[in-house]
Scaffold this motif. Sequence first.
Motif, PDB file in Angstrom:
ATOM      1  N   LYS A   1       0.825  -1.208   0.000  1.00 27.36           N
ATOM      2  CA  LYS A   1       0.000   0.000   0.000  1.00 27.36           C
ATOM      3  C   LYS A   1       0.862   1.262   0.000  1.00 27.36           C
ATOM      4  O   LYS A   1       0.508   2.270  -0.627  1.00 27.36           O
ATOM      5  N   ASN A   2       1.988   1.222   0.690  1.00 25.91           N
ATOM      6  CA  ASN A   2       2.887   2.367   0.746  1.00 25.91           C
ATOM      7  C   ASN A   2       3.574   2.542  -0.610  1.00 25.91           C
ATOM      8  O   ASN A   2       4.232   1.620  -1.101  1.00 25.91           O
ATOM      9  N   PRO A   3       3.441   3.692  -1.253  1.00 27.50           N
ATOM     10  CA  PRO A   3       4.022   3.881  -2.582  1.00 27.50           C
ATOM     11  C   PRO A   3       5.547   3.915  -2.602  1.00 27.50           C
ATOM     12  O   PRO A   3       6.147   3.850  -3.677  1.00 27.50           O
ATOM     13  N   LEU A   4       6.171   3.997  -1.425  1.00 25.76           N
ATOM     14  CA  LEU A   4       7.629   3.977  -1.357  1.00 25.76           C
ATOM     15  C   LEU A   4       8.181   2.562  -1.230  1.00 25.76           C
ATOM     16  O   LEU A   4       9.399   2.359  -1.270  1.00 25.76           O
ATOM     17  N   ALA A   5       7.297   1.592  -1.072  1.00 24.84           N
ATOM     18  CA  ALA A   5       7.684   0.183  -1.002  1.00 24.84           C
ATOM     19  C   ALA A   5       7.444  -0.459  -2.364  1.00 24.84           C
ATOM     20  O   ALA A   5       6.354  -0.330  -2.927  1.00 24.84           O
ATOM     21  N   PRO A   6       8.430  -1.143  -2.932  1.00 30.40           N
ATOM     22  CA  PRO A   6       8.282  -1.693  -4.285  1.00 30.40           C
ATOM     23  C   PRO A   6       7.392  -2.928  -4.333  1.00 30.40           C
ATOM     24  O   PRO A   6       7.260  -3.659  -3.347  1.00 30.40           O
ATOM     25  N   SER A   7       6.794  -3.145  -5.498  1.00 25.28           N
ATOM     26  CA  SER A   7       6.066  -4.386  -5.752  1.00 25.28           C
ATOM     27  C   SER A   7       7.054  -5.488  -6.132  1.00 25.28           C
ATOM     28  O   SER A   7       8.199  -5.220  -6.508  1.00 25.28           O
ATOM     29  N   LEU A   8       6.589  -6.718  -6.030  1.00 31.25           N
ATOM     30  CA  LEU A   8       7.409  -7.875  -6.402  1.00 31.25           C
ATOM     31  C   LEU A   8       6.583  -8.869  -7.201  1.00 31.25           C
ATOM     32  O   LEU A   8       5.408  -9.100  -6.903  1.00 31.25           O
ATOM     33  N   HIS A   9       7.207  -9.466  -8.202  1.00 32.25           N
ATOM     34  CA  HIS A   9       6.622 -10.608  -8.901  1.00 32.25           C
ATOM     35  C   HIS A   9       7.620 -11.749  -8.834  1.00 32.25           C
ATOM     36  O   HIS A   9       8.824 -11.558  -9.065  1.00 32.25           O
ATOM     37  N   CYS A  10       7.150 -12.934  -8.481  1.00 33.61           N
ATOM     38  CA  CYS A  10       8.008 -14.116  -8.431  1.00 33.61           C
ATOM     39  C   CYS A  10       7.215 -15.319  -8.932  1.00 33.61           C
ATOM     40  O   CYS A  10       6.089 -15.551  -8.490  1.00 33.61           O
ATOM     41  N   HIS A  11       7.808 -16.064  -9.861  1.00 30.26           N
ATOM     42  CA  HIS A  11       7.149 -17.255 -10.414  1.00 30.26           C
ATOM     43  C   HIS A  11       8.162 -18.387 -10.482  1.00 30.26           C
ATOM     44  O   HIS A  11       9.265 -18.209 -11.008  1.00 30.26           O
ATOM     45  N   ILE A  12       7.777 -19.539  -9.947  1.00 32.24           N
ATOM     46  CA  ILE A  12       8.618 -20.732 -10.001  1.00 32.24           C
ATOM     47  C   ILE A  12       7.717 -21.904 -10.366  1.00 32.24           C
ATOM     48  O   ILE A  12       6.748 -22.185  -9.664  1.00 32.24           O
ATOM     49  N   SER A  13       8.012 -22.572 -11.482  1.00 31.33           N
ATOM     50  CA  SER A  13       7.125 -23.657 -11.905  1.00 31.33           C
ATOM     51  C   SER A  13       7.904 -24.779 -12.586  1.00 31.33           C
ATOM     52  O   SER A  13       8.967 -24.560 -13.176  1.00 31.33           O
ATOM     53  N   LEU A  14       7.344 -25.968 -12.503  1.00 27.78           N
ATOM     54  CA  LEU A  14       7.885 -27.146 -13.175  1.00 27.78           C
ATOM     55  C   LEU A  14       6.846 -27.688 -14.149  1.00 27.78           C
ATOM     56  O   LEU A  14       5.685 -27.885 -13.786  1.00 27.78           O
ATOM     57  N   THR A  15       7.269 -27.921 -15.368  1.00 26.04           N
ATOM     58  CA  THR A  15       6.463 -28.634 -16.360  1.00 26.04           C
ATOM     59  C   THR A  15       7.086 -30.002 -16.570  1.00 26.04           C
ATOM     60  O   THR A  15       8.281 -30.108 -16.881  1.00 26.04           O
ATOM     61  N   HIS A  16       6.302 -31.050 -16.382  1.00 22.56           N
ATOM     62  CA  HIS A  16       6.790 -32.428 -16.490  1.00 22.56           C
ATOM     63  C   HIS A  16       5.969 -33.133 -17.563  1.00 22.56           C
ATOM     64  O   HIS A  16       4.746 -33.223 -17.460  1.00 22.56           O
TER      65      HIS A  16
ATOM     66  N   LYS B   1       6.853   7.458   5.662  1.00 20.07           N
ATOM     67  CA  LYS B   1       5.901   8.521   5.342  1.00 20.07           C
ATOM     68  C   LYS B   1       5.997   8.851   3.857  1.00 20.07           C
ATOM     69  O   LYS B   1       7.086   8.866   3.287  1.00 20.07           O
ATOM     70  N   TYR B   2       4.847   9.123   3.259  1.00 20.29           N
ATOM     71  CA  TYR B   2       4.837   9.404   1.821  1.00 20.29           C
ATOM     72  C   TYR B   2       3.922  10.592   1.527  1.00 20.29           C
ATOM     73  O   TYR B   2       3.133  11.024   2.382  1.00 20.29           O
ATOM     74  N   SER B   3       4.009  11.093   0.308  1.00 18.22           N
ATOM     75  CA  SER B   3       3.273  12.300  -0.086  1.00 18.22           C
ATOM     76  C   SER B   3       2.183  11.964  -1.097  1.00 18.22           C
ATOM     77  O   SER B   3       2.115  10.853  -1.631  1.00 18.22           O
ATOM     78  N   GLU B   4       1.353  12.957  -1.401  1.00 17.17           N
ATOM     79  CA  GLU B   4       0.343  12.797  -2.451  1.00 17.17           C
ATOM     80  C   GLU B   4       1.008  12.576  -3.804  1.00 17.17           C
ATOM     81  O   GLU B   4       0.495  11.832  -4.655  1.00 17.17           O
ATOM     82  N   ALA B   5       2.151  13.221  -4.013  1.00 17.24           N
ATOM     83  CA  ALA B   5       2.882  13.021  -5.262  1.00 17.24           C
ATOM     84  C   ALA B   5       3.352  11.566  -5.387  1.00 17.24           C
ATOM     85  O   ALA B   5       3.320  10.989  -6.488  1.00 17.24           O
ATOM     86  N   ASP B   6       3.762  10.972  -4.278  1.00 18.51           N
ATOM     87  CA  ASP B   6       4.168   9.562  -4.293  1.00 18.51           C
ATOM     88  C   ASP B   6       2.985   8.665  -4.663  1.00 18.51           C
ATOM     89  O   ASP B   6       3.126   7.705  -5.423  1.00 18.51           O
ATOM     90  N   LEU B   7       1.812   8.990  -4.128  1.00 20.97           N
ATOM     91  CA  LEU B   7       0.608   8.208  -4.446  1.00 20.97           C
ATOM     92  C   LEU B   7       0.226   8.345  -5.912  1.00 20.97           C
ATOM     93  O   LEU B   7      -0.220   7.381  -6.542  1.00 20.97           O
TER      94      LEU B   7
END
Length: 344
Positions: A100-115, A218-224
């Motif tokens: 929710k905090n705009p100063l904290a980054p998002s993350l994507h992680c994917h780990i999969s096996l196809t057999h 703490k973050y600002s409206e500009a960050d949002l």
Amino acid sequence: MQSLPNGATTPSTTEGQSALELVLSLQHAFEQKLPSIQDELQTFSWLRDEGKHGGGLRRATSLGPHYDRASINVSSVHYDDDPARSLQSATALSTIIHPKNPLAPSLHCHISLTHMKDGRFYWRLMADLNPSNPVKEHEVRFRAAVRPCCAHLVDYAEAQGDRYFFIPALNRHRGVAHYYLEAYHTDDFEKDLEFALRFGEAVIDVYSGILEDSIHLKYSEADLAKQLEYHTTYFFQVLTLDRGTTSGVLVHDQNDVGIMASLPSHVDKELLKSWAEHMPPIQKPLLKGLIQALPNLHPAPVDDRTRAELAKVVRAHYTAHPEALKFQASGDVTPPTVQNHKPK
């Protein structure tokens, strides 16, 4: 630790069972290590063909005090009983975290096996850091943790990630650090399993630490405002370029909301409209359909009902225009994910 939902059968092979244990353990690690997430998580489940061919378990949040959206999804699909299919099992952890905090980054992680039933197997490993307000120190920490896991493949993994997560219409990447290995395997399954575990644990540890240091700032409206713009960019990339998301909705319609759980909670419709002119002509109707599926509000909320509608739009577009799949993101290798799930 969580398991698949009641009624979901599990893979019969040692490889499939080992992969399922791996992704469930990583799902649990995410739950335990992400700061302040425990009280926000809810459990959602789905069954593939009423559980006959597996299913999945998603641990997710929705507009809580610390997370805009978070989805830690495990899926395990198999065709042990169907000789007409060449796929034995497909097992995956798919995680997206939007703080929710705009100063904290998002993350994507994917780990999969196809057999495959002929004995072949391969892994898909992805991890990318996606800030709306970039902080160089976060990128440096992320790279320092993930690079050693990739060993001699690190330059290739970064190059493939940068290629996959580039957005041509916007002339930018989705994030600041991208790692992507497609169809990865050696001749040693146990060695590859350990590699996948090491990769996942490194991503979880470094990202959890980054969040610990940024989620309460703490973050600002500009960050949002920058966050809304970035969330719109994320929405655009996932629904017009991401091959994994598209393959998911083309394979089946039994987990549409779960597949779309990576989307942030709100986006800017007017900004989306402004990007249409930069898209290939055949893709413009796709973006138009996506925009029409969004509520007519600013910012436009992306709730579960909207997620289901967005999945229908993507499925209908590529069913009607399979030639448009050539505009999807890819690395050097394009896995035949949809074809793997079809009868021979």
